[in-house]
Scaffold this motif. Structure first.
Motif, PDB file in Angstrom:
ATOM      1  N   VAL A   1      24.349  48.617 -20.192  1.00 40.19           N
ATOM      2  CA  VAL A   1      25.064  47.647 -19.360  1.00 40.19           C
ATOM      3  C   VAL A   1      24.562  46.237 -19.653  1.00 40.19           C
ATOM      4  O   VAL A   1      25.348  45.280 -19.682  1.00 40.19           O
ATOM      5  CB  VAL A   1      24.882  48.009 -17.880  1.00 40.19           C
ATOM      6  N   ASP A   2      23.276  46.133 -19.899  1.00 44.64           N
ATOM      7  CA  ASP A   2      22.739  44.804 -20.213  1.00 44.64           C
ATOM      8  C   ASP A   2      23.299  44.284 -21.525  1.00 44.64           C
ATOM      9  O   ASP A   2      23.526  43.093 -21.685  1.00 44.64           O
ATOM     10  CB  ASP A   2      21.210  44.866 -20.289  1.00 44.64           C
ATOM     11  N   VAL A   3      23.500  45.185 -22.472  1.00 46.73           N
ATOM     12  CA  VAL A   3      24.055  44.748 -23.750  1.00 46.73           C
ATOM     13  C   VAL A   3      25.501  44.336 -23.568  1.00 46.73           C
ATOM     14  O   VAL A   3      25.952  43.320 -24.084  1.00 46.73           O
ATOM     15  CB  VAL A   3      23.942  45.877 -24.798  1.00 46.73           C
ATOM     16  N   ASN A   4      26.242  45.132 -22.844  1.00 45.58           N
ATOM     17  CA  ASN A   4      27.660  44.850 -22.687  1.00 45.58           C
ATOM     18  C   ASN A   4      28.087  45.304 -21.296  1.00 45.58           C
ATOM     19  O   ASN A   4      28.115  46.488 -21.004  1.00 45.58           O
ATOM     20  CB  ASN A   4      28.438  45.596 -23.765  1.00 45.58           C
ATOM     21  N   ARG A   5      28.445  44.335 -20.477  1.00 42.14           N
ATOM     22  CA  ARG A   5      28.723  44.660 -19.081  1.00 42.14           C
ATOM     23  C   ARG A   5      30.077  45.329 -18.914  1.00 42.14           C
ATOM     24  O   ARG A   5      30.479  45.653 -17.801  1.00 42.14           O
ATOM     25  CB  ARG A   5      28.648  43.410 -18.230  1.00 42.14           C
ATOM     26  N   ARG A   6      30.801  45.497 -19.997  1.00 40.48           N
ATOM     27  CA  ARG A   6      32.137  46.061 -19.857  1.00 40.48           C
ATOM     28  C   ARG A   6      32.174  47.551 -20.132  1.00 40.48           C
ATOM     29  O   ARG A   6      33.222  48.160 -20.193  1.00 40.48           O
ATOM     30  CB  ARG A   6      33.081  45.361 -20.838  1.00 40.48           C
ATOM     31  N   ASP A   7      31.008  48.120 -20.333  1.00 39.72           N
ATOM     32  CA  ASP A   7      31.000  49.532 -20.711  1.00 39.72           C
ATOM     33  C   ASP A   7      31.077  50.406 -19.469  1.00 39.72           C
ATOM     34  O   ASP A   7      30.087  50.693 -18.825  1.00 39.72           O
ATOM     35  CB  ASP A   7      29.727  49.842 -21.507  1.00 39.72           C
ATOM     36  N   TYR A   8      32.294  50.847 -19.159  1.00 37.75           N
ATOM     37  CA  TYR A   8      32.475  51.604 -17.916  1.00 37.75           C
ATOM     38  C   TYR A   8      31.745  52.936 -17.965  1.00 37.75           C
ATOM     39  O   TYR A   8      31.307  53.442 -16.943  1.00 37.75           O
ATOM     40  CB  TYR A   8      33.969  51.833 -17.661  1.00 37.75           C
ATOM     41  N   ARG A   9      31.581  53.502 -19.173  1.00 36.48           N
ATOM     42  CA  ARG A   9      30.924  54.806 -19.249  1.00 36.48           C
ATOM     43  C   ARG A   9      29.478  54.710 -18.802  1.00 36.48           C
ATOM     44  O   ARG A   9      28.951  55.621 -18.156  1.00 36.48           O
ATOM     45  CB  ARG A   9      30.992  55.342 -20.676  1.00 36.48           C
ATOM     46  N   ALA A  10      28.858  53.594 -19.143  1.00 37.55           N
ATOM     47  CA  ALA A  10      27.472  53.418 -18.717  1.00 37.55           C
ATOM     48  C   ALA A  10      27.401  53.258 -17.206  1.00 37.55           C
ATOM     49  O   ALA A  10      26.543  53.848 -16.545  1.00 37.55           O
ATOM     50  CB  ALA A  10      26.873  52.214 -19.400  1.00 37.55           C
ATOM     51  N   TRP A  11      28.332  52.489 -16.650  1.00 30.70           N
ATOM     52  CA  TRP A  11      28.341  52.323 -15.189  1.00 30.70           C
ATOM     53  C   TRP A  11      28.543  53.668 -14.517  1.00 30.70           C
ATOM     54  O   TRP A  11      27.858  54.022 -13.568  1.00 30.70           O
ATOM     55  CB  TRP A  11      29.469  51.378 -14.761  1.00 30.70           C
ATOM     56  N   TYR A  12      29.522  54.390 -15.051  1.00 27.01           N
ATOM     57  CA  TYR A  12      29.821  55.695 -14.471  1.00 27.01           C
ATOM     58  C   TYR A  12      28.612  56.609 -14.586  1.00 27.01           C
ATOM     59  O   TYR A  12      28.265  57.333 -13.644  1.00 27.01           O
ATOM     60  CB  TYR A  12      31.018  56.279 -15.224  1.00 27.01           C
ATOM     61  N   GLY A  13      27.964  56.558 -15.745  1.00 24.06           N
ATOM     62  CA  GLY A  13      26.777  57.384 -15.951  1.00 24.06           C
ATOM     63  C   GLY A  13      25.679  57.042 -14.959  1.00 24.06           C
ATOM     64  O   GLY A  13      25.042  57.928 -14.395  1.00 24.06           O
ATOM     65  N   LEU A  14      25.517  55.755 -14.733  1.00 24.09           N
ATOM     66  CA  LEU A  14      24.519  55.332 -13.744  1.00 24.09           C
ATOM     67  C   LEU A  14      24.848  55.932 -12.390  1.00 24.09           C
ATOM     68  O   LEU A  14      23.977  56.470 -11.694  1.00 24.09           O
ATOM     69  CB  LEU A  14      24.500  53.814 -13.655  1.00 24.09           C
ATOM     70  N   GLY A  15      26.129  55.821 -12.038  1.00 24.13           N
ATOM     71  CA  GLY A  15      26.555  56.366 -10.759  1.00 24.13           C
ATOM     72  C   GLY A  15      26.267  57.846 -10.675  1.00 24.13           C
ATOM     73  O   GLY A  15      25.696  58.332  -9.693  1.00 24.13           O
ATOM     74  N   GLN A  16      26.621  58.534 -11.741  1.00 27.17           N
ATOM     75  CA  GLN A  16      26.411  59.976 -11.757  1.00 27.17           C
ATOM     76  C   GLN A  16      24.942  60.329 -11.592  1.00 27.17           C
ATOM     77  O   GLN A  16      24.580  61.220 -10.830  1.00 27.17           O
ATOM     78  CB  GLN A  16      26.894  60.505 -13.097  1.00 27.17           C
ATOM     79  N   THR A  17      24.104  59.597 -12.316  1.00 30.62           N
ATOM     80  CA  THR A  17      22.679  59.896 -12.255  1.00 30.62           C
ATOM     81  C   THR A  17      22.143  59.676 -10.845  1.00 30.62           C
ATOM     82  O   THR A  17      21.375  60.483 -10.327  1.00 30.62           O
ATOM     83  CB  THR A  17      21.914  59.011 -13.239  1.00 30.62           C
ATOM     84  N   TYR A  18      22.561  58.593 -10.246  1.00 29.89           N
ATOM     85  CA  TYR A  18      22.086  58.344  -8.877  1.00 29.89           C
ATOM     86  C   TYR A  18      22.623  59.377  -7.910  1.00 29.89           C
ATOM     87  O   TYR A  18      21.969  59.733  -6.938  1.00 29.89           O
ATOM     88  CB  TYR A  18      22.470  56.932  -8.432  1.00 29.89           C
ATOM     89  N   GLU A  19      23.820  59.858  -8.209  1.00 27.39           N
ATOM     90  CA  GLU A  19      24.366  60.893  -7.353  1.00 27.39           C
ATOM     91  C   GLU A  19      23.528  62.154  -7.457  1.00 27.39           C
ATOM     92  O   GLU A  19      23.284  62.835  -6.455  1.00 27.39           O
ATOM     93  CB  GLU A  19      25.813  61.170  -7.756  1.00 27.39           C
ATOM     94  N   VAL A  20      23.086  62.433  -8.662  1.00 33.88           N
ATOM     95  CA  VAL A  20      22.209  63.589  -8.842  1.00 33.88           C
ATOM     96  C   VAL A  20      20.948  63.407  -8.004  1.00 33.88           C
ATOM     97  O   VAL A  20      20.447  64.339  -7.397  1.00 33.88           O
ATOM     98  CB  VAL A  20      21.836  63.763 -10.328  1.00 33.88           C
ATOM     99  N   LEU A  21      20.460  62.172  -7.984  1.00 37.77           N
ATOM    100  CA  LEU A  21      19.260  61.887  -7.208  1.00 37.77           C
ATOM    101  C   LEU A  21      19.562  61.739  -5.721  1.00 37.77           C
ATOM    102  O   LEU A  21      18.685  61.393  -4.935  1.00 37.77           O
ATOM    103  CB  LEU A  21      18.600  60.608  -7.721  1.00 37.77           C
ATOM    104  N   GLU A  22      20.845  61.948  -5.379  1.00 34.57           N
ATOM    105  CA  GLU A  22      21.289  61.851  -3.988  1.00 34.57           C
ATOM    106  C   GLU A  22      21.052  60.472  -3.402  1.00 34.57           C
ATOM    107  O   GLU A  22      20.659  60.324  -2.249  1.00 34.57           O
ATOM    108  CB  GLU A  22      20.624  62.922  -3.126  1.00 34.57           C
ATOM    109  N   MET A  23      21.256  59.461  -4.205  1.00 37.81           N
ATOM    110  CA  MET A  23      21.188  58.097  -3.696  1.00 37.81           C
ATOM    111  C   MET A  23      22.616  57.569  -3.713  1.00 37.81           C
ATOM    112  O   MET A  23      23.031  56.853  -4.605  1.00 37.81           O
ATOM    113  CB  MET A  23      20.279  57.252  -4.566  1.00 37.81           C
ATOM    114  N   HIS A  24      23.365  57.985  -2.693  1.00 38.78           N
ATOM    115  CA  HIS A  24      24.810  57.793  -2.764  1.00 38.78           C
ATOM    116  C   HIS A  24      25.221  56.346  -2.679  1.00 38.78           C
ATOM    117  O   HIS A  24      26.176  55.931  -3.327  1.00 38.78           O
ATOM    118  CB  HIS A  24      25.493  58.609  -1.675  1.00 38.78           C
TER     119      HIS A  24
END
Lengths: 666, 782
Positions: free
Chosen positions: A444-467
């Motif tokens: 995301v720092d390299v390119n803020r337009r990468d939705y897959r990275a954002w989504y991945g971040l979301g997914q990872t936090y969801e796994v950690l139950e940080m909704h």
């Protein structure tokens, strides 16, 4: 946008000049881009043009005919300067080619000169006294204090400063050491940035006319200044200088790339488009940036077609074409486009990482293996090759090896966006959430337009139950891909977990809408009311209504969900594979899921979701004492063979109720 | 190429898979399985049936499997497949299986699927049971995880996972190339086969890409498609290591060189190997050493240890030194060898490497025995002590540490020492038996050679030639193939020399010729072999009285005597030299030479048998000069020593010499008595020359006795006849060794006796035979 021979000739001349000028300034990638484009114009028979025509256009004719090593400068003053320091320029260029950046810079700007240019300003800025010579205000002061910039040509100055900048970049990479190592926190800075920007600032100040306007330069220093400002995160000013640069020299593709990196939304793009000159390259820029923003519409396709008419074999445009299909989720076409590109330019590795992503999603293992083989044979130490190989290993579920190759890609090029994202996916697979988050963050720092990275971040936090965290990232991703159902579904599920059912329902409905938007051939209206969609989503919506106590709505959605089993006969024209995930997280069940949904028009058949919906409906019928319905549904469940025990229990209960309550009811 | 995997191994895996799929019919199972096994397991159990040329076949097999697929073809073509289209043989099924691996991804899949061949672990079975997957049917062939096949499958899988992507590509390309030779065959049988069938992606892509597919193929496969003659072979480091170990093992075990063909093939493989193990330098060292190339072998030895030192500090230094010492000694640099070996001893002590220390001490002891002049100065100050003590020390150490070979070799050395010092034969025999017991108990086939050599020498010394000949035969028949070539060579030459003593020169030479030419490529054995042939020829020439030829041979043999490392051969050459001189009539020179040899022997305290022989030689010379009485003390001493040491083959000539002296003193009767006692035993020795001489002494004595009898008396006649009989026998024995001079002498004696007996007819006959003999001798000379 067809060109006649003459225009085509001009274009060739301009491109030729661009190649020469870019390589004079060691802008290798831009030179490559221009040269590729130059060679994709069909050959023109020169003899077909009459000689008088040629004589008219001495300028371009000489450019076309002469195979000059150095492009002549049209500005007489600059030409004189260039002629004067040609020897030193050649030395500097050779040093640059040998990657001795510091030495190259020192040919024109020795360290003493540099400090002379920079330091007096510092003192005047920090000490309140000042020397009276220059005003303490930074913006307007002329660098008449201390040393002035030596009188050298703009070309030489550019080369020197660019070398300085690159040496800083190199040092930055070296300081960062291992990828994701202890030093590699993204905190390393290019220490030459301030130096270079100071010098440039001083240079531009010195060229300021009385009325506060700048004398036009050659475009290159403006480009460099813009680039440096962008690195300093001074986006607006950077854009200003970059636009200036493309006005002065539109054929510098690097400059357009910098601009595209600064644009994060479509509105920005439209605003910028109004400021840039009308030029063939600006069309390309528009297409390229739109693709970067995951746009795809008919206008884009038509303008791409027009460009392809001029440059029929341009690998750049063919890549754009393939990416367009990819963004339109037409994987088959995208694959074909890339495959064609590969056959035309078998040694070209650029953007093959996208191709590998497509093959990954299509689960075309042999082809991906072949592609990896090809790339590795051409050059195994190119970031693209490493990404392709990494993707292949990821497809084989060899995640450790995949990570190894992504890391290698990053060692070769830290700005390799796809490698960061994909490495994040691999870390998710390896259950290393910490590393995954870091990888995504870097992407995301390299390119803020990468939705897959954002989504991945979301997914990872969801796994950690940080909704709450996850929600924010999902929203980012959904903002980048508003028509992607998957994003909205993630948002919806996240909201549901947080107990915000109302919002969740909204998000999920949006997801349904987005999905059908694709399925109904990109027309929103037609799809909206047929309400076909993923039974999972429908079930989820129904579940949320249930939680809210809105049973009627819940029932409606449950029924819709069950209805998906049969599908709507009106739409049974098969759209082949129109639904594809380019899902992050590399779900291993992607293929199967896609296939089952691909048959969606004929109905999904019995799935876990529909069975659950049916069970809910049966229970609901029980509650509302509609025993006949309950009995029918329970029987259906038994037939389907899903949750048979529970269904049988239900049937027994229905019978007993009917028997006990039967007389009373009748 | 990779460390372990190569296309041939993929072929083996595919074959294993065919076997587990039950595609291999029952009749072919044995062939197929033994083929696979022979490539998986190192040691060859069937080696007992191998001759020396067969020993290298294993290396050839490994190489040829790596190079081409045709080995599979040879095994599989004769068998039909158990399933599939009838009439297709197993080879077709195998080729089909290989061609089904039609893309890089298919190769990944192939390795992935290998795990289904294996029996499941308990863990997996448990998990399967939880998941509800039924355990496999009992009639399915599953490889147990630790069986040779299972281990191979697992290792292959592991190595494949370890491959970097680039290496996986190399393996794939190598495999495509390896398989390509079967394309013609497969095309005939499969109509759908096309030119690009080797890669499915290209084949399917052809429709899409059209002619551009060529460009893509050439980018992906590079020069591989263009049949490049200097393309590399798909060899893995594992193969190279295996081959290297095998070759070194062979060289060390049998002491011969690598056959040329294998060497070339191996060289090609090493060139293409991704990584060359440093062991290959050791191989080059051994090869150069055997070839007698001192400078090169020295260089390679240093190179090898330079490359191996870096990663294992000084712990192997002693071995480097030991190799160096052995090398130096072999090339005759004795002083350097001793210095190096002494350093070995101290380094081994430092590093507490007992095996090395024991070996070094043992070697030093033997070296000291062989070259006393070098070790003499050491003896007083060194830690070695005298021979006996150090042997006893070695023996006890070997017993402690359980180094059986050292123990038995110490015992053998003791036996040898007993014999050469002329001590009790019984003690020597005891040592021999003990060492033999160790050899049998520990099954040390390699040491049988030296054991039997001592046995042969023992029987020889005891004059039981028949037993020693039998022992020779036993060794050659039963043990030669397990032991180092040197032993075989020595025993064969021992046999040849026995035959030569019986006068069967041609047979002896033929025996030598029959030795393995390939093994003779090694420098030292070939030197020995050439010398030995020279000696036999020299002996024949001497007997044929072909003195010019003999002198030519002698000059060749004598000039290399200085660096001759076999003291026995040197001695034999010297005695033959003396013989030649005597025949030339140059008795004075011969005498000084013998004197010199005696002096040398006395200094060096050598084998007692040699001393006896020298004494006898001296006596003979005196006899030749017509002063037999002068030799009396010498002969008595010789007889005394020979008797004490039970040196039977030398005891009889000594007795003969005594009898001769007695005859010269006119004491004919005791002479006859002595000779009568001795003769039957001497026949046992199967030394014709010696027996002939005894008979001729007997004849002389008889004739002398006849002289005592009254003239024309019956007694006189009787003794004359006895003399003639004896001389006749002597003549026969001489003629069996083709000794012309002596034959003539005997014939002349006979003629003279007949003349004395006034049987002129016979005398005339004998005279004419004599003339014939002379003529024949003259012809032989030419």
């Amino acid at each position: 946008m067809s060109l006649n021979d003459r225009e085509r000739f001009q274009l060739r001349g301009a491109l030729q000049e661009a190649v020469l000028k870019c390589s004079e300034r060691c802008l290798y990638q831009s030179a490559k881009w221009a040269a590729e484009l130059l060679n994709s114009i069909p050959e023109v028979d020169i003899s077909s043009l009459d000689s008088s025509q040629l004589r008219d256009d001495r300028g371009y004719a000489s450019a076309v005919m002469a195979s000059a090593v150095l492009a002549p400068n049209t500005d007489p003053e600059e030409a004189v300067l260039e002629a004067r320091d040609i020897g030193r320029y050649l030395l500097a260029k050779s040093l640059f080619d040998c990657r001795e950046y510091d030495r190259c810079a020192a040919v024109f700007l020795p360290e003493a000169t540099l400090t002379g240019i920079i330091s007096p300003r510092d003192t005047s800025a920090t000490t309140p006294k000042g020397k009276g010579k220059g005003k303490a205000t930074v913006g307007t002061s002329k660098p008449n204090n201390g040393q002035t910039i030596p009188k050298i040509s703009q070309r030489s100055l550019f080369l020197a400063l660019y070398a300085k900048f690159l040496s800083g970049e190199k040092r930055k990479d070296e300081d960062a050491e291992m990828v994701m190592g202890p030093q590699d926190l993204g905190t390393c800075k290019n220490k030459q940035l301030t130096t270079v920007s100071r010098v440039l600032e001083a240079w531009f100040e010195s060229r300021k006319t009385e009325d506060g306007d700048f004398v036009d330069g050659q475009g290159w220093l403006e480009y460099l200044y813009g680039m440096i400002l962008a690195k300093e995160k001074n986006d607006e000013l950077a854009l200003y200088w970059l636009v200036r640069s493309v006005h002065l020299f539109p054929m510098n593709w690097g400059c357009w790339l910098e601009m595209s990196a600064l644009i994060t939304r479509v509105d920005d793009l439209n605003r910028v488009m109004s400021r840039v000159p009308e030029h063939i390259v600006s069309f390309m820029f528009h297409i390229y940036t739109s693709l970067e923003l995951y746009q795809h519409d008919a206008n884009l396709a038509s303008s791409l077609d027009k460009l392809l008419y001029i440059f029929p074999s341009s690998s750049f445009l063919l890549t754009c074409n393939a990416l367009l299909s990819y963004h339109a989720k037409d994987l088959v076409a995208a694959e074909q486009n890339f495959s064609h590109l590969l056959s035309v330019h078998p040694y070209r590795l650029d953007s093959l990482d996208h191709y590998s992503n497509i093959l990954y999603v299509m689960n075309a293992r042999p082809k991906l293996a072949f592609l990896a083989h090809l790339c590795s044979n051409v050059d195994k130490f190119r970031p693209e090759s490493c990404v392709v190989i990494g993707n292949y290993y990821s497809l084989l579920s060899l995640h450790e090896k995949a990570v190894q190759y992504f890391r290698r890609a990053l060692t070769l090029d830290r700005a390799c966006l796809s490698a960061w994202t994909l490495m994040g996916h691999e870390y998710v697979e390896l259950k290393n959430t910490h590393a995954a988050i870091e990888s995504y963050r870097r992407a995301v720092d390299v390119n803020r337009r990468d939705y897959r990275a954002w989504y991945g971040l979301g997914q990872t936090y969801e796994v950690l139950e940080m909704h709450a965290y996850a929600l924010w990232y999902y929203k980012k991703a959904a903002g980048l891909r508003p028509w992607d159902g998957k994003m909205w579904m993630a948002v919806g599920s996240c909201l549901q977990r947080m107990g915000r059912n109302q919002d969740g329902i909204k998000a999920l409905k949006r997801a349904l809408l987005a999905d059908s938007y694709y399925e109904a051939g990109n027309s929103l209206e037609g799809a909206a009311d047929s309400m076909r969609g993923d039974p999972e989503i429908l079930l989820q919506i129904a579940g949320m209504y249930d939680n809210l106590g809105e049973f009627e709505n819940a029932k409606a959605y449950m029924e819709m969900c069950v209805a998906q089993e049969i599908g709507s006969p009106g739409e049974s024209q098969s759209e082949s594979i129109t639904i594809h995930h380019d899902s992050p997280g590399g779900d291993s069940d992607d293929g199967g899921d896609g296939a089952s949904r691909g048959a969606g028009t004929e109905g999904t058949g019995v799935t876990a979701a529909t069975s659950k919906a049916r069970m809910w409906l049966a229970r609901f019928a029980m509650r509302t004492e509609d025993y006949a319905t309950a009995n029918r549904l329970a029987n259906e469940l038994c037939q389907d063979g899903v949750e048979v025990e529970e269904a049988k229990a239900l049937i027994r209960e229905v019978r007993s109720r009917m028997e006990s309550g039967g007389p009373g009811a009748s | 190429m990779s460390r372990f995997l190569n296309p041939a191994k993929i072929g083996l895996l595919a074959l294993i898979e065919l076997y587990t799929n039950k595609t291999v019919p029952t009749s072919a199972i044995l062939d197929v399985l033994s083929f696979i096994t022979s490539h998986l397991i190192d040691n060859d159990i069937s080696s007992s049936a191998l001759s020396s040329s067969d020993r290298w076949r294993r290396a050839e097999r490994t190489v040829s499997l790596v190079i081409s697929i045709s080995d599979f073809e040879k095994v599989l073509t004769p068998h039909t497949a158990a399933s599939g289209i009838p009439g297709r043989n197993l080879w077709y099924v195998f080729v089909q299986k290989l061609w089904k691996i039609d893309s890089l991804h298919a190769l990944h899949d192939f390795f992935d699927n290998c795990s289904t061949l294996l029996a499941k672990t308990k863990e997996e079975l448990r998990r399967d049971a939880e998941m509800g997957i039924p355990s496999p049917a009992p009639d399915i062939i599953q490889l147990s995880r630790n069986s040779p096949f299972g281990a191979f499958v697992r290792r292959s899988q592991l190595e494949f996972t370890r491959l970097r992507f680039h290496d996986a590509i190399e393996l794939w390309k190598g495999f495509v190339k390896y398989r390509q030779t079967t394309a013609a065959y497969y095309r005939k049988k499969t109509p759908a086969f096309q030119r690009l069938s080797f890669d499915d992606v290209l084949l399917t892509g052809e429709r899409e890409w059209g002619p551009a597919v060529e460009a893509l193929a050439s980018v992906a496969y590079g020069d591989m498609l263009r049949d490049d003659p200097n393309a590399t072979m798909p060899v893995s480091t594992d193969d190279i290591e295996k081959l290297l170990e095998f070759q070194i093992d062979q060289m060390q075990k049998y002491g011969n060189r690598i056959p040329l063909e294998i060497r070339h093939q191996f060289h090609d493989l090493v060139m293409d190997s991704y990584m060359v193990p440093s062991l290959s330098h050791y191989l080059s060292y051994l090869e150069a050493w055997r070839a007698g190339d001192y400078a090169t072998s020295f260089d390679y030895l240093h190179r090898y240890f330079d490359y191996t030192m870096q990663n294992r500090d000084r712990s192997f230094y002693q071995y480097a030194l030991m190799n160096l010492a052995v090398l130096q000694a072999d090339f005759g640099c004795h002083k350097e060898a001793i210095a190096a070996m002494l350093e070995t001893v101290s380094t081994a002590r430092e590093n507490r490497d007992l095996t090395c220390l024991n070996f070094a001490l043992n070697w030093l002891f033997h070296f000291g025995r062989a070259h006393p002049e070098v070790t003499k100065e050491l003896e007083s100050k060194s830690q070695l002590g005298t021979g006996k003590e150090s042997l006893a020390f070695l023996r006890s150490r070997a017993k402690e540490t359980g180094t059986w070979s050292l123990w038995s070799s110490a015992l053998m050395s003791e036996a040898k020492m007993c014999l050469s010092n002329g001590e009790s034969v019984a003690t020597a025999l005891e040592h021999l038996v003990r060492s033999s017991q160790i050899l049998v108990e520990r099954n040390m086939k390699g040491m049988v050679g030296s054991q039997l050599s001592i046995n042969i020498a023992l029987w020889d010394r005891l004059g039981v030639t028949y037993l020693s000949a039998t022992t020779c035969e036993v060794f050659l028949q039963c043990h030669a193939r397990h032991s180092i070539f040197d032993d075989e060579l020595k025993v064969t030459s021992r046999q040849a020399s026995m035959l030569a003593l019986k006068g069967k020169y041609d047979e002896a030479l033929e025996k030598l010729e029959r030795l393995d030419a390939d093994s003779l490529r090694a420098w030292k054995p070939s030197q020995y072999w050439h010398k030995f042939r020279g000696i036999i020829k020299l002996r024949r020439d001497l007997h044929h009285n072909n003195l010019d030829g003999a002198e030519l041979l002698l000059s060749q043999l004598l000039q290399s005597k200085a660096d001759d490392l076999e003291p026995d051969i040197a001695f034999v050459i010297d005695t033959l030299h003396v013989d030649c001189l005597v025949r030339r009539g140059n008795i004075e020179v011969a005498f000084t030479k013998v004197e010199k040899m005696v002096a040398e022997l006395r200094d060096e305290n050598k084998d007692i048998a040699l001393r006896v022989r020298l004494l006898l030689l001296k006596a003979e010379l005196l006899d030749k000069c017509g002063r037999p009485q002068k030799a009396f003390t010498i002969v008595v001493r010789a007889a005394n020593i020979a008797w004490r040491a039970r040196l039977i083959p030398y005891l009889w000539p000594a007795i003969g010499a005594i009898a001769n002296i007695l005859s010269s003193l006119g004491e004919f009767e005791p002479a006859i008595e002595l000779l009568h006692a001795v003769l039957p035993r001497s026949l046992e020795c199967e030394n014709s020359a010696m027996t002939a001489r005894l008979y001729s002494h007997l004849g002389d004595a008889n004739v002398g006795l006849a002289g005592r009898m009254p003239p024309k008396s019956n007694k006189r006649r009787e003794y004359l006849m006895k003399g003639v009989d004896a001389i006749e026998k002597a003549f026969n024995h001489y003629s069996s060794v083709e000794d012309i001079n002596k034959q003539c002498e005997m014939m002349a004696k006979k003629a003279t006796i007949m003349k004395v007996a006034q049987d002129y007819v016979l005398a005339n006959d004998y005279a004419s035979v004599y003339l014939d003999l002379r003529k024949a001798a003259a012809q032989l000379k030419i």
